[in-house]
Design an enzyme around this catalytic site. Structure first.
Site, mmCIF file in Angstrom:
data_model
loop_
_atom_site.group_PDB
_atom_site.id
_atom_site.type_symbol
_atom_site.label_atom_id
_atom_site.label_comp_id
_atom_site.label_asym_id
_atom_site.label_seq_id
_atom_site.Cartn_x
_atom_site.Cartn_y
_atom_site.Cartn_z
ATOM 1 N N LYS A 179 0.825 -1.205 0.000
ATOM 2 C CA LYS A 179 0.000 0.000 0.000
ATOM 3 C C LYS A 179 0.864 1.261 0.000
ATOM 4 C CE LYS A 179 -1.947 -1.527 3.698
ATOM 5 N NZ LYS A 179 -2.775 -1.850 4.873
ATOM 6 N N THR A 214 -8.399 2.130 7.775
ATOM 7 C CA THR A 214 -8.326 1.924 6.319
ATOM 8 C C THR A 214 -7.648 0.603 5.969
ATOM 9 O OG1 THR A 214 -6.343 3.322 6.320
ATOM 10 C CG2 THR A 214 -8.410 4.362 5.657
ATOM 11 N N CYS A 216 -7.472 -2.145 7.828
ATOM 12 C CA CYS A 216 -8.391 -3.235 8.188
ATOM 13 C C CYS A 216 -9.468 -3.393 7.119
ATOM 14 C CB CYS A 216 -9.060 -2.944 9.529
ATOM 15 S SG CYS A 216 -7.929 -2.800 10.922
#
Length: 276
Positions: A179, A214, A216
Site C-alpha cells: 500500500k 483503512t 483493516c
C-alpha cells in the site's frame, strides 16, 4: 453462493478498525462475516488506552470450533498482539487450509500506539507470511518486515514488493499488495506483485482526517471479494475502489473527535435518511 469470510483480529470498541470494521466491510461486499477474537483493546478515535491479550489456547479453540461447523471461504488476519497468538493462528490455519488467507500485518494504530509486541514480528514473518495468499503491508510495516527504513517513492516500492514476495511461500499463487498511502503527494499508488507479474494501482488522495481503520477495511474487503472474483488482481482493484469511496464519504459520519472511521455502508446509507 454467498461466501463465508472470517476475520481473526482485535476488537476496537469505536468500530472503526479491527473485527467490527472487518464485519462491516465484508457485509457491504456480499460476504457473510464471522470472527475470532485475538486481542482486546480499550480504544477510541483518539488513541489506545489499554490492550488485554486473549489466551492463545482460546484463540485456537475459537478457530477449531468455527471450522468444524462452518465452511470458511476466505480468512483475513489483522491484529494478533502476541507472539504465542501469532504462532497458534498459523498452526490452526495450516491445519484447516482455507482457500484464501489475507494477512494484514497490523503493528501500529492510526494514533501511533503499538499493537504488536516486538517478539511477535519475527513469528509473523516466519510462521504466518508463508501460509498467506496475499499480504497487505503499508510502507512502514514493509520496512519493519524487511528490517529496513521505509521507502518514499514508487521506484523503491517496486523493489520492496519484490523483496517481500521472497518471504512468501513458492507453492501456489502468492501476492504482495503493498500500500502506497504513505507516499508523498496526491497519488497514493499501490503495487501488486506475485513474483512474475507486477501491477500498479493508482489512487486518489482524499483529504479527510477520518481514515481510522483503512488498512483493516482494505484487507477485509479483499477477503470478501476473493471468493467472488476471477483472480486476485480483480479482487484487489474492487477492494481499492470500495475503500476509496468509503474514505470519500467518511465525513458523513460523526464518530468521535479524533481520526474517525471510513463509511463502510456509503452505498446504502444516504445522508439524512434512516431505515423505516
Amino acid at each position: 453462493m454467498i461466501p463465508n469470510a472470517l476475520s481473526i483480529a482485535g476488537v476496537d470498541p469505536s468500530g472503526g478498525a479491527g473485527i467490527l470494521a472487518d464485519i462491516k466491510a465484508m457485509s457491504a461486499l456480499g460476504a457473510y462475516g464471522t470472527a475470532v477474537v485475538a486481542a482486546l483493546t480499550a480504544q477510541n478515535t483518539r488513541g489506545v488506552t489499554g490492550i488485554a491479550p486473549v489466551p492463545p489456547e482460546f484463540v485456537a479453540q475459537q478457530i477449531d470450533t468455527l471450522f468444524t461447523d462452518v465452511h470458511i471461504d476466505a480468512v483475513k488476519i489483522g491484529m494478533l498482539g502476541q507472539q504465542a497468538v501469532t504462532r497458534v493462528v498459523a498452526e490452526r490455519l495450516m491445519h484447516w487450509r482455507p482457500a484464501h488467507i489475507v494477512l494484514d500485518p497490523v503493528m501500529i494504530a492510526k494514533s501511533g500506539d503499538q499493537l504488536l509486541e516486538k517478539a511477535a514480528i519475527n513469528e509473523l514473518r516466519e510462521s504466518l507470511m508463508p501460509v498467506a495468499t496475499v499480504i497487505t503491508p503499508n510502507l512502514p510495516e514493509a520496512g519493519v518486515l524487511l528490517e529496513m527504513s521505509p521507502v518514499d517513492n514508487l521506484k523503491e516500492m517496486r523493489r520492496v514488493a519484490e523483496k517481500l514476495r521472497r518471504l512468501l511461500n513458492d507453492n501456489g499463487e502468492r501476492w504482495v499488495f503493498l500500500k502506497g498511502g504513505h507516499l508523498p503527494g496526491n497519488d497514493p499508488t499501490d503495487i501488486l506483485h506475485n513474483g512474475d507479474q507486477l501491477f500498479e494501482l493508482p489512487g486518489e488522495r482524499i483529504h479527510t482526517r477520518n481514515t481510522h481503520g483503512t488498512g483493516c477495511t482494505l484487507s477485509a474487503a479483499l477477503a470478501a471479494l476473493l471468493p467472488q472474483s476471477a483472480n486476485l488482481p480483480e479482487a484487489a482493484r474492487k477492494a481499492k475502489a470500495y475503500l476509496q469511496e468509503a474514505i470519500r464519504h467518511a465525513d458523513e459520519l460523526q464518530v468521535g473527535e479524533g481520526h474517525g472511521p471510513v463509511h463502510h455502508f456509503h452505498a446504502w446509507w444516504q445522508p439524512g435518511r434512516r431505515p423505516e
